[in-house]
Design a protein around this motif. Structure first.
Motif, PDB file in Angstrom:
ATOM      1  N   MET A   1      61.396 103.899 111.046  1.00  0.00           N
ATOM      2  CA  MET A   1      61.486 102.709 110.127  1.00  0.00           C
ATOM      3  C   MET A   1      62.745 101.758 110.071  1.00  0.00           C
ATOM      4  N   ASP A   2      62.181 100.598 109.538  1.00  0.00           N
ATOM      5  CA  ASP A   2      63.190  99.821 110.328  1.00  0.00           C
ATOM      6  C   ASP A   2      64.320  99.925 108.765  1.00  0.00           C
ATOM      7  N   THR A   3      65.099  99.529 108.862  1.00  0.00           N
ATOM      8  CA  THR A   3      66.643  99.612 107.260  1.00  0.00           C
ATOM      9  C   THR A   3      66.224  98.384 106.466  1.00  0.00           C
ATOM     10  N   PRO A   4      65.795  98.591 105.337  1.00  0.00           N
ATOM     11  CA  PRO A   4      65.698  98.002 104.633  1.00  0.00           C
ATOM     12  C   PRO A   4      66.492  97.046 104.256  1.00  0.00           C
ATOM     13  N   SER A   5      66.118  95.123 104.099  1.00  0.00           N
ATOM     14  CA  SER A   5      66.764  93.970 104.412  1.00  0.00           C
ATOM     15  C   SER A   5      67.349  94.160 102.460  1.00  0.00           C
ATOM     16  N   ALA A   6      68.305  93.402 102.113  1.00  0.00           N
ATOM     17  CA  ALA A   6      68.375  92.937 101.151  1.00  0.00           C
ATOM     18  C   ALA A   6      66.989  92.217 100.481  1.00  0.00           C
ATOM     19  N   GLU A   7      66.001  91.965 100.936  1.00  0.00           N
ATOM     20  CA  GLU A   7      64.778  91.668 100.109  1.00  0.00           C
ATOM     21  C   GLU A   7      64.125  92.427 100.041  1.00  0.00           C
ATOM     22  N   ALA A   8      64.040  93.711 101.060  1.00  0.00           N
ATOM     23  CA  ALA A   8      62.983  94.519 101.069  1.00  0.00           C
ATOM     24  C   ALA A   8      63.321  96.161 100.245  1.00  0.00           C
ATOM     25  N   ARG A   9      62.512  96.941 100.013  1.00  0.00           N
ATOM     26  CA  ARG A   9      62.972  97.307  98.948  1.00  0.00           C
ATOM     27  C   ARG A   9      62.109  99.283  99.854  1.00  0.00           C
ATOM     28  N   LEU A  10      62.480 100.328  99.662  1.00  0.00           N
ATOM     29  CA  LEU A  10      62.466 101.371 100.493  1.00  0.00           C
ATOM     30  C   LEU A  10      61.315 102.003  98.626  1.00  0.00           C
ATOM     31  N   VAL A  11      59.955 102.555  99.217  1.00  0.00           N
ATOM     32  CA  VAL A  11      58.710 102.994  98.095  1.00  0.00           C
ATOM     33  C   VAL A  11      58.007 104.134  99.016  1.00  0.00           C
ATOM     34  N   ARG A  12      57.156 105.168  98.001  1.00  0.00           N
ATOM     35  CA  ARG A  12      56.468 105.744  98.485  1.00  0.00           C
ATOM     36  C   ARG A  12      55.032 104.387  98.944  1.00  0.00           C
ATOM     37  N   VAL A  13      54.305 105.104  99.880  1.00  0.00           N
ATOM     38  CA  VAL A  13      53.046 104.403 100.108  1.00  0.00           C
ATOM     39  C   VAL A  13      52.178 104.521  98.538  1.00  0.00           C
ATOM     40  N   GLY A  14      52.158 105.862  97.628  1.00  0.00           N
ATOM     41  CA  GLY A  14      51.261 105.900  96.612  1.00  0.00           C
ATOM     42  C   GLY A  14      51.527 105.152  95.409  1.00  0.00           C
ATOM     43  N   ASP A  15      53.428 104.897  95.604  1.00  0.00           N
ATOM     44  CA  ASP A  15      53.907 104.239  94.120  1.00  0.00           C
ATOM     45  C   ASP A  15      53.288 102.563  94.381  1.00  0.00           C
ATOM     46  N   TYR A  16      53.531 102.293  95.715  1.00  0.00           N
ATOM     47  CA  TYR A  16      53.208 100.531  96.079  1.00  0.00           C
ATOM     48  C   TYR A  16      52.166 100.424  95.210  1.00  0.00           C
ATOM     49  N   LEU A  17      50.697 100.973  96.136  1.00  0.00           N
ATOM     50  CA  LEU A  17      48.990 100.721  95.854  1.00  0.00           C
ATOM     51  C   LEU A  17      49.018 100.827  94.164  1.00  0.00           C
ATOM     52  N   ILE A  18      49.836 101.753  93.134  1.00  0.00           N
ATOM     53  CA  ILE A  18      49.402 101.423  92.039  1.00  0.00           C
ATOM     54  C   ILE A  18      50.943 100.912  91.597  1.00  0.00           C
ATOM     55  N   GLU A  19      51.391 100.341  91.685  1.00  0.00           N
ATOM     56  CA  GLU A  19      52.092  99.059  91.359  1.00  0.00           C
ATOM     57  C   GLU A  19      51.512  97.909  91.604  1.00  0.00           C
ATOM     58  N   ARG A  20      50.980  97.097  92.731  1.00  0.00           N
ATOM     59  CA  ARG A  20      50.188  96.309  93.017  1.00  0.00           C
ATOM     60  C   ARG A  20      48.875  96.418  92.737  1.00  0.00           C
ATOM     61  N   LEU A  21      48.665  97.323  91.939  1.00  0.00           N
ATOM     62  CA  LEU A  21      47.506  97.228  90.837  1.00  0.00           C
ATOM     63  C   LEU A  21      47.285  97.210  89.945  1.00  0.00           C
ATOM     64  N   ARG A  22      48.710  97.080  89.810  1.00  0.00           N
ATOM     65  CA  ARG A  22      49.251  96.822  88.173  1.00  0.00           C
ATOM     66  C   ARG A  22      49.066  95.784  88.379  1.00  0.00           C
ATOM     67  N   ASP A  23      49.275  95.010  89.198  1.00  0.00           N
ATOM     68  CA  ASP A  23      50.412  93.680  89.404  1.00  0.00           C
ATOM     69  C   ASP A  23      49.098  92.472  89.531  1.00  0.00           C
ATOM     70  N   HIS A  24      47.992  92.986  89.767  1.00  0.00           N
ATOM     71  CA  HIS A  24      46.491  92.270  89.832  1.00  0.00           C
ATOM     72  C   HIS A  24      45.972  92.780  88.178  1.00  0.00           C
ATOM     73  N   GLY A  25      46.537  92.807  87.476  1.00  0.00           N
ATOM     74  CA  GLY A  25      46.036  93.343  86.311  1.00  0.00           C
ATOM     75  C   GLY A  25      44.820  94.514  85.560  1.00  0.00           C
ATOM     76  N   VAL A  26      45.337  95.569  86.936  1.00  0.00           N
ATOM     77  CA  VAL A  26      44.353  96.183  86.511  1.00  0.00           C
ATOM     78  C   VAL A  26      44.950  97.447  85.005  1.00  0.00           C
ATOM     79  N   GLY A  27      44.278  98.233  84.587  1.00  0.00           N
ATOM     80  CA  GLY A  27      44.383  98.992  83.453  1.00  0.00           C
ATOM     81  C   GLY A  27      43.965 100.482  83.521  1.00  0.00           C
ATOM     82  N   HIS A  28      42.578 100.469  83.668  1.00  0.00           N
ATOM     83  CA  HIS A  28      42.044 101.592  83.841  1.00  0.00           C
ATOM     84  C   HIS A  28      41.584 101.568  85.551  1.00  0.00           C
ATOM     85  N   VAL A  29      41.169 103.016  85.869  1.00  0.00           N
ATOM     86  CA  VAL A  29      40.978 103.965  87.334  1.00  0.00           C
ATOM     87  C   VAL A  29      39.495 104.658  86.929  1.00  0.00           C
TER      88      VAL A  29
END
Length: 415
Positions: A1-29
């Motif tokens: 895995m690449d070492t994260p740069s200052a702009e990048a960050r480590l995140v778990r795949v499941g958490d990132y998917l939930i985060e991006r759904l929220r960013d798109h305005g999703v409130g319910h699944v």
């Protein structure tokens, strides 16, 4: 895995998917648990998103579709095989009727696929379900590579939002907790209309509208899907042009609006609306899909020579076609155009269904009485969902006061 740069960050795949759904305005699944998706569903339960457990997977798909039509993006979450394949029908409907639904399916882990050729819920091969959904969606992905997982989530969600069609994300259960590097959200390629083409298209369209003696607007479902209702209303209200909808588009405009004249459905709709629309010398179709149901079993007859027809990527002014012209650019252009204000006379008015307040308990139940009773119960907060058949056609003239207050699969026509 690449070492994260200052702009990048480590995140778990499941958490990132939930985060991006929220960013798109999703409130319910909406979904149904199953062993291949339990890990991700546990994350959903611990997140700010509300997980709604439906009776079966197809119900989750239809609920996510309805949610998408009202809120802009819907999500169904199910297990692999027996869960995912039950969403094929509702996903087909979402594609046909341009509803942005995200299908998230849990799946066997990458390691166990290699070790065990015969895991439960498998059909033919481990990629069978992915291949099915590739044919039913605008974009799909298997989150099987830690290096690309975040980029793939961003790409697929962006495609759903841009194209207003369903997408598919397959999440192996051993990838949910995998740490990956998120590099930021990439932008999709620009798809704006070429300015000279847009200028020529709008010039011809506005000249045609200005020269018409009795124009009429048919406000289509794509206007609502692409978030263009406000711009379309500015166009309608500045010009005072009478406005109809088709069955699939019903409630694209609030039916108390003074410019609303009713539902156009060929011979299956009210005769006065059919005549007014078909005898117009300029029918302005904004995001309307000319399907067999919308045209009353093809009993509607619209002369292409007298139509201006704008859809998601094309504008036709009579027989003159402008390709790769975005609907948003056309609607916003018309809303800002210097067009004459009309003073129409003898326009149809929306049908009035007599409300049923009290009735004889011994009287026979009739269709008219039934819909009269339904009409009595409608409020500004009511959303009517009509199944195909008698429910759909009987509800065509129900007075829907709010925008996006009527949902029906009036093209794909699934029960």
């Amino acid at each position: 895995m690449d070492t994260p740069s200052a702009e990048a960050r480590l995140v778990r795949v499941g958490d990132y998917l939930i985060e991006r759904l929220r960013d798109h305005g999703v409130g319910h699944v909406f979904g149904v648990p199953g062993d291949f998706v339990l890990g991700f569903m546990q994350k959903l339960e611990q997140s700010p998103l509300t997980l709604v457990n439906t009776c079966d997977e197809q119900g989750a798909g239809f609920a996510a579709d309805a949610y998408a039509r009202i809120h802009g993006l819907g999500v169904a979450c199910v297990t692999y095989g027996v869960g995912g394949l039950k969403l094929a029908n509702s996903t087909g409907q979402a594609y046909a009727e341009e509803s942005p639904v995200v299908v998230i399916s849990g799946a066997p882990g990458l390691a166990e696929r290699a070790r065990h050729p015969l895991l439960h819920h498998k059909v033919r091969a481990y990629d069978t379900q992915l291949r099915v959904f590739e044919r039913l969606t605008i974009a799909s992905t298997l989150l099987g590579d830690p290096e690309t997982a975040c980029r793939e989530i961003d790409r697929v969600l962006a495609m759903a939002v841009r194209h207003k069609r369903p997408v598919y994300i397959e999440l192996p259960r051993d990838m949910v907790e995998t740490e990956v590097v998120a590099h930021g959200t990439p932008a999709l390629p620009d798809n704006s209309t070429d300015p000279p083409v847009l200028a020529a298209a709008l010039a011809e369209a506005t000249a045609t509208i200005a020269a018409a003696e009795r124009p009429v607007i048919v406000l289509g479902v794509e206007v609502q899907r692409f978030g263009l209702t406000d711009a379309a209303l500015r166009f309608i209200e500045r010009t005072n042009i009478p406005t109809a909808v088709t069955l699939l588009d019903k409630s694209s405009i609030g039916e108390r609006h003074p410019s609303f004249i009713g539902v156009y459905a060929g011979a299956m709709g009210r005769e006065e609306v059919r005549v007014y629309v078909e005898e117009s010398d300029c029918v302005i179709l904004l995001g309307a899909l000319l399907t067999d149901v919308n045209l009353g079993g093809f009993t509607g007859h619209l002369d292409p020579a007298r139509c201006i027809h704008a859809t998601r990527g094309r504008l036709a002014v009579g027989y003159h076609i402008y390709e790769h012209v975005r609907l948003a650019d056309v609607v916003n252009g018309l809303a800002g155009a210097n067009l004459p204000r009309r003073d129409p006379h003898d326009t149809p008015r929306p049908a009035e269904i007599a409300p049923v307040i009290d009735s004889d308990p011994e009287a026979r139940i009739t269709v008219a009485g039934l819909f009269g009773r339904v009409a009595t119960s409608l409020t500004d907060e009511t959303i009517v969902i009509a199944d195909p058949g008698d429910a759909l056609f009987g509800a065509a003239d129900l007075p829907i006061p709010r925008s996006v207050g009527f949902l029906a699969p009036a093209y794909y026509a699934s029960l």
